[in-house]
Motif scaffolding. Structure first.
Motif, PDB file in Angstrom:
ATOM      1  N   ASP A 144     -23.475  24.726  16.380  1.00 46.73           N
ATOM      2  CA  ASP A 144     -24.701  24.758  17.377  1.00 46.73           C
ATOM      3  C   ASP A 144     -25.604  23.726  16.711  1.00 46.73           C
ATOM      4  N   LEU A 145     -25.734  23.790  15.673  1.00 46.32           N
ATOM      5  CA  LEU A 145     -26.557  22.908  14.935  1.00 46.32           C
ATOM      6  C   LEU A 145     -26.241  22.240  13.508  1.00 46.32           C
ATOM      7  N   ILE A 146     -25.962  21.049  13.718  1.00 50.30           N
ATOM      8  CA  ILE A 146     -25.729  20.043  12.196  1.00 50.30           C
ATOM      9  C   ILE A 146     -26.958  19.655  11.512  1.00 50.30           C
ATOM     10  N   ILE A 147     -27.253  19.753  10.282  1.00 50.19           N
ATOM     11  CA  ILE A 147     -28.022  19.114   9.630  1.00 50.19           C
ATOM     12  C   ILE A 147     -27.858  18.314   8.601  1.00 50.19           C
ATOM     13  N   GLY A 148     -28.747  17.464   8.238  1.00 52.13           N
ATOM     14  CA  GLY A 148     -28.576  16.651   7.058  1.00 52.13           C
ATOM     15  C   GLY A 148     -29.548  15.869   6.258  1.00 52.13           C
ATOM     16  N   SER A 149     -29.794  15.403   5.478  1.00 53.89           N
ATOM     17  CA  SER A 149     -30.733  14.514   4.874  1.00 53.89           C
ATOM     18  C   SER A 149     -30.367  13.309   3.949  1.00 53.89           C
ATOM     19  N   ASP A 150     -30.814  12.345   4.361  1.00 54.84           N
ATOM     20  CA  ASP A 150     -30.711  10.948   3.592  1.00 54.84           C
ATOM     21  C   ASP A 150     -29.211  11.070   3.337  1.00 54.84           C
ATOM     22  N   LEU A 151     -28.612  10.693   4.510  1.00 55.68           N
ATOM     23  CA  LEU A 151     -27.229  10.503   4.722  1.00 55.68           C
ATOM     24  C   LEU A 151     -26.809   8.938   4.829  1.00 55.68           C
ATOM     25  N   LEU A 152     -27.745   8.172   5.142  1.00 62.46           N
ATOM     26  CA  LEU A 152     -27.594   6.803   5.664  1.00 62.46           C
ATOM     27  C   LEU A 152     -27.896   5.769   4.619  1.00 62.46           C
ATOM     28  N   TYR A 153     -27.453   6.134   3.349  1.00 63.31           N
ATOM     29  CA  TYR A 153     -27.520   5.218   2.263  1.00 63.31           C
ATOM     30  C   TYR A 153     -26.665   4.091   2.097  1.00 63.31           C
ATOM     31  N   GLU A 154     -25.513   4.459   2.665  1.00 59.91           N
ATOM     32  CA  GLU A 154     -24.638   3.588   2.670  1.00 59.91           C
ATOM     33  C   GLU A 154     -24.097   2.834   3.839  1.00 59.91           C
ATOM     34  N   ARG A 155     -23.756   1.529   3.988  1.00 65.30           N
ATOM     35  CA  ARG A 155     -23.153   0.923   5.221  1.00 65.30           C
ATOM     36  C   ARG A 155     -22.133   1.660   5.681  1.00 65.30           C
ATOM     37  N   ASP A 156     -21.723   2.157   6.743  1.00 62.86           N
ATOM     38  CA  ASP A 156     -20.728   2.802   7.584  1.00 62.86           C
ATOM     39  C   ASP A 156     -20.229   2.179   8.728  1.00 62.86           C
ATOM     40  N   ALA A 157     -19.672   0.895   8.353  1.00 63.14           N
ATOM     41  CA  ALA A 157     -19.240   0.022   9.616  1.00 63.14           C
ATOM     42  C   ALA A 157     -18.350   0.572  10.378  1.00 63.14           C
ATOM     43  N   SER A 158     -17.326   1.672  10.272  1.00 69.26           N
ATOM     44  CA  SER A 158     -16.449   2.368  10.848  1.00 69.26           C
ATOM     45  C   SER A 158     -16.906   3.669  11.390  1.00 69.26           C
ATOM     46  N   GLY A 159     -18.151   3.923  11.509  1.00 62.82           N
ATOM     47  CA  GLY A 159     -18.688   4.932  12.085  1.00 62.82           C
ATOM     48  C   GLY A 159     -18.101   6.537  11.766  1.00 62.82           C
ATOM     49  N   LEU A 160     -17.647   6.568  10.445  1.00 67.25           N
ATOM     50  CA  LEU A 160     -17.005   7.593  10.062  1.00 67.25           C
ATOM     51  C   LEU A 160     -17.945   8.959  10.091  1.00 67.25           C
ATOM     52  N   LEU A 161     -19.225   8.746   9.660  1.00 70.50           N
ATOM     53  CA  LEU A 161     -20.181   9.682   9.645  1.00 70.50           C
ATOM     54  C   LEU A 161     -20.635  10.424  11.120  1.00 70.50           C
ATOM     55  N   ALA A 162     -20.829   9.473  12.030  1.00 73.75           N
ATOM     56  CA  ALA A 162     -20.928   9.644  13.432  1.00 73.75           C
ATOM     57  C   ALA A 162     -19.663  10.461  13.984  1.00 73.75           C
ATOM     58  N   ALA A 163     -18.473  10.150  13.688  1.00 74.82           N
ATOM     59  CA  ALA A 163     -17.346  10.634  14.369  1.00 74.82           C
ATOM     60  C   ALA A 163     -16.894  12.091  13.841  1.00 74.82           C
TER      61      ALA A 163
END
Length: 230
Positions: A144-163
């Protein structure tokens, strides 16, 4: 501890009681004798990052300190590292699951729970850098809630984090990402939009003062777009 050095600190968290945290001594620590971290794609330079306390993690912990506890709501922290926000949420009574891909994250979490006399908390392996494997111990189910901090430090061209987030977000889930103005944020916003999430943001900037360090960053909040009514 063989192979690396640690320290204990009492950490002040805005809106919550202090926590005693075991962390790595500094970012020069490294120990991967069996290659467990390398097998997860974690380089020697990145190896110690899980075991350090980061300003954005403190911001996320402060947000969890005032988040209302909802009975039955499941909360997942991704890329938790030392899981400061999860520890705060767990102590307040949230149904927390911490997750990370580092092979030592679970052990540090167990010790920090013990140091603070907290009950056991759920931990799962969460690795969005690899395609979904559904191996034993991996993150499962919807939250119901997904949290995270400082996760965007690397380029993710494939969108794996969003997926990864999209796979584990419940129908009415909110996503909180505390980001210290990383350059990969615009691409991540587009990838989250492709997953069906709308976004709003809040600046979290604060000036240095006695007992408080300066911070520049923002809270990115995502939620599923509602389908248009017929």
């Amino acid at each position: 501890m063989p192979g690396y050095e640690i320290k204990l600190e009492r950490i002040a968290i805005a809106g919550a009681d202090d926590l005693v945290i075991r962390s790595l001594l500094d970012r020069q620590q490294f120990s991967d004798p069996l290659g467990a971290a390398a097998a997860q794609g974690i380089s020697s330079a990145a190896w110690p990052m899980f075991g350090l306390l980061w300003p954005s993690g403190a911001q996320l912990a402060a947000r969890m300190a005032v988040h209302p506890v909802v009975i039955g709501a499941r909360v997942l922290e991704i890329g938790c590292g030392l899981a400061l926000a999860s520890l705060v949420g767990h102590r307040r009574g949230n149904d927390m699951t911490a997750s990370d891909c580092h092979p030592l994250a679970a052990g540090f979490l167990l010790e920090n729970l013990r140091l603070n006399a907290l009950a056991p908390m759920k931990y799962r392996r969460g690795h969005w850098g690899m395609r979904e494997m559904n191996a034993p111990g991996d993150v499962l189910g919807l939250f119901d809630l997904i949290i995270g901090s400082d996760l965007l430090y690397e380029r993710d061209a494939s969108g794996l984090l969003a997926a990864f987030i999209g796979r584990h977000a419940g129908p009415a889930a909110q996503i909180w990402i505390v980001d210290p103005d990383r350059g990969n944020r615009p691409a991540f916003n587009r990838q989250m939009a492709d997953e069906g999430f709308g976004m709003c943001e809040e600046r979290l900037d604060q000036r240095a003062s006695q007992g408080r360090v300066a911070y520049r960053g923002r809270l990115l909040t995502y939620s599923k777009r509602r389908a248009p009514q017929p």
